[in-house]
Design a protein around this motif. Structure first.
Motif, PDB file in Angstrom:
ATOM      1  N   GLN A 258      47.362  48.596  47.833  1.00 34.34           N
ATOM      2  CA  GLN A 258      47.704  48.130  46.484  1.00 34.34           C
ATOM      3  C   GLN A 258      49.114  48.608  46.109  1.00 34.34           C
ATOM      4  OE1 GLN A 258      45.706  46.209  44.219  1.00 34.34           O
ATOM      5  NE2 GLN A 258      47.639  46.069  43.095  1.00 34.34           N
TER       6      GLN A 258
ATOM      7  N   PRO B 296      47.043  46.326  38.364  1.00 35.77           N
ATOM      8  CA  PRO B 296      46.367  46.053  39.642  1.00 35.77           C
ATOM      9  C   PRO B 296      45.064  45.271  39.488  1.00 35.77           C
ATOM     10  CG  PRO B 296      46.105  48.362  39.021  1.00 35.77           C
ATOM     11  CD  PRO B 296      47.046  47.755  38.032  1.00 35.77           C
ATOM     12  N   GLY B 297      44.523  45.237  38.268  1.00 33.75           N
ATOM     13  CA  GLY B 297      43.259  44.570  38.047  1.00 33.75           C
ATOM     14  C   GLY B 297      42.096  45.446  38.503  1.00 33.75           C
TER      15      GLY B 297
ATOM     16  N   HIS C 238      44.994  54.213  47.140  1.00 38.14           N
ATOM     17  CA  HIS C 238      44.774  52.784  47.390  1.00 38.14           C
ATOM     18  C   HIS C 238      46.103  52.272  47.958  1.00 38.14           C
ATOM     19  CE1 HIS C 238      43.267  48.830  47.134  1.00 38.14           C
ATOM     20  NE2 HIS C 238      42.968  48.736  45.856  1.00 38.14           N
TER      21      HIS C 238
ATOM     22  N   PRO D 118      32.553  48.157  44.215  1.00 34.18           N
ATOM     23  CA  PRO D 118      32.877  46.748  43.935  1.00 34.18           C
ATOM     24  C   PRO D 118      34.358  46.434  44.130  1.00 34.18           C
ATOM     25  CG  PRO D 118      31.626  47.751  42.135  1.00 34.18           C
ATOM     26  CD  PRO D 118      32.010  48.865  43.054  1.00 34.18           C
ATOM     27  N   SER D 119      34.616  45.181  44.461  1.00 31.01           N
ATOM     28  CA  SER D 119      36.006  44.715  44.627  1.00 31.01           C
ATOM     29  C   SER D 119      36.023  43.195  44.586  1.00 31.01           C
ATOM     30  CB  SER D 119      36.554  45.189  45.970  1.00 31.01           C
ATOM     31  OG  SER D 119      37.781  44.550  46.273  1.00 31.01           O
ATOM     32  N   THR D 120      37.046  42.643  44.005  1.00 36.04           N
ATOM     33  CA  THR D 120      37.303  41.205  44.110  1.00 36.04           C
ATOM     34  C   THR D 120      38.597  40.983  44.886  1.00 36.04           C
ATOM     35  OG1 THR D 120      36.166  40.747  42.037  1.00 36.04           O
ATOM     36  CG2 THR D 120      37.754  39.093  42.788  1.00 36.04           C
ATOM     37  N   ARG D 121      39.707  41.480  44.332  1.00 39.18           N
ATOM     38  CA  ARG D 121      41.025  41.205  44.919  1.00 39.18           C
ATOM     39  C   ARG D 121      41.185  41.783  46.330  1.00 39.18           C
ATOM     40  NH1 ARG D 121      41.268  41.040  39.591  1.00 39.18           N
ATOM     41  NH2 ARG D 121      39.784  42.715  39.903  1.00 39.18           N
ATOM     42  N   THR D 122      40.879  43.056  46.479  1.00 39.04           N
ATOM     43  CA  THR D 122      41.155  43.705  47.765  1.00 39.04           C
ATOM     44  C   THR D 122      40.294  43.101  48.870  1.00 39.04           C
ATOM     45  OG1 THR D 122      41.543  45.703  46.467  1.00 39.04           O
ATOM     46  CG2 THR D 122      41.397  45.961  48.854  1.00 39.04           C
TER      47      THR D 122
ATOM     48  N   ARG E  35      36.286  50.589  51.504  1.00 40.38           N
ATOM     49  CA  ARG E  35      36.389  51.070  50.118  1.00 40.38           C
ATOM     50  C   ARG E  35      35.187  51.978  49.857  1.00 40.38           C
ATOM     51  NH1 ARG E  35      37.857  47.949  44.680  1.00 40.38           N
ATOM     52  NH2 ARG E  35      39.851  48.127  45.759  1.00 40.38           N
TER      53      ARG E  35
HETATM   54  N1   CP Z   1      43.237  46.133  42.444  1.00 31.84           N
HETATM   55  C1   CP Z   1      42.025  46.209  43.008  1.00 31.84           C
HETATM   56  O1   CP Z   1      41.746  47.079  43.830  1.00 31.84           O
HETATM   57  O2   CP Z   1      41.157  45.230  42.599  1.00 31.84           O
HETATM   58  P1   CP Z   1      39.691  45.068  43.148  1.00 31.84           P
HETATM   59  O3   CP Z   1      38.906  46.267  42.679  1.00 31.84           O
HETATM   60  O4   CP Z   1      39.176  43.792  42.576  1.00 31.84           O
HETATM   61  O5   CP Z   1      39.747  45.036  44.648  1.00 31.84           O
END
Ligand code: CP
Length: 301
Positions: free
Chosen positions: A136, A256-257, A133, A51-55, A105
């Motif tokens: 990031q 980094p979230g 990462h 899962p990912s939102t930002r990246t 990812r």
């Molecule tokens: N910082 C980071 O990788 O966030 P995501 O998992 O939302 O991509």
């Protein structure tokens, strides 16, 4: 098949190359250039097996800014992974469709370096298990340099689940070459065995830090049997509002979230002007756009 220059870690990038990348990202932020006419009809593959939102969304935003069509694979249930196809075969099959670059990812179990060596376009590591990462870490450093153009000698403290953090792993490849004074603070079992500047309570580091990088507790990478109490963790490692009051006025907070509110940091910390969390997200688009543009022209690696 010849191996092309992929961005799987930061070991190959020199300080000068990174500074040049950041200069380019800054220019993109100030003067958004037009889409590339050479990108017409071309694609960027975004293969997210975790899962990912930002990246994912920042790479996708960057693709639109450049004019590359994003090819997204991120919903396992709608792919042939559900029929037993492996992640490696999925990447080889997408590569056969000829995207310009592939952003991946995945977990530690994928031998991404071997896969990247088998395909004809560069691969960008967008979070690879615990290994790294890199984009990031780059956007985090870019964000720190905006606040403090002279990073040499600054105390940068990573707090939390350091040994399971791919973000920390990439920072350790990056920050020392910029002369930063890197420290770690976390539970004994969650620190790398080689750590020399290690602390076991956030109160030992909070008052002297120039940058505090709070890390997410990654229980999904701990395996079964890990005993974890969110309230005990907050007590020893959480950035509470009370601890925030003891940070230097010039200090900055990063994460980094995604954030576990009330565990790694209290929600109110996000409202403090010293907190750069959303600045990191905004910078993530420009830094990733700069990486993509430079990789498309072969200028980064
Ligand atoms: N910082 C980071 O990788 O966030 P995501 O998992 O939302 O991509």
């Amino acid at each position: 098949m010849p191996s092309v220059s992929s961005l799987l870690d930061l070991k190959k990038l020199s300080v000068d190359q990174i500074k040049e990348l950041f200069f380019f990202a800054e220019n993109l932020q100030k003067n958004q250039p037009k889409i590339l006419s050479s990108a017409a009809g071309k694609t960027l593959a975004l293969l997210f097996f975790e899962p990912s939102t930002r990246t994912r969304l920042s790479f996708e935003t960057a693709a639109h800014r450049i004019g590359l069509g994003p090819l997204r694979m991120d919903d396992r249930a709608s792919t042939s992974l559900e029929k037993g196809e492996s992640i490696e075969d999925s990447i080889y099959n997408v590569a056969a469709m000829g995207p310009e670059l592939i952003v991946v990812r995945c977990g530690d179990e994928v031998e991404l370096d071997k896969v990247a060596a088998q395909i004809s376009m560069p691969v960008i590591n967008a979070g690879w298990g615990k290994r790294g990462h890199p984009t990031q870490a780059l956007l985090d450093l870019y964000t720190m340099l905006q606040v403090s153009p002279q990073i040499e000698g600054k105390k940068i403290v990573f707090v939390g689940d350091i040994s399971h953090s791919r973000v920390a792993a990439s920072h350790f490849e990056l920050l020392q070459s910029f002369g930063a004074d890197v420290q770690m603070c976390g539970p004994k079992d969650w620190l790398p065995s080689m750590s020399n500047q290690a602390f076991h309570h956030i109160d030992q580091v909070v008052e002297n830090a120039d940058f505090v990088v709070m890390l997410r507790v990654q229980l999904e990478r701990h395996g079964s049997g890990t005993q974890f109490s969110a309230s005990d963790y907050r007590q020893s490692f959480g950035l509470t509002t009370e601890r925030l009051a003891r940070l230097k006025k010039s200090a900055r907070v990063l994460h980094p979230g995604p954030i576990n509110h009330g565990v790694e940091l209290d929600s109110l910390v996000l409202q403090d002007p010293r907190c750069l969390v959303l600045k990191q997200v905004a910078n993530g688009v420009s830094v990733r756009e700069a990486i993509l543009r430079k990789m498309l022209t072969g200028e980064l690696l």
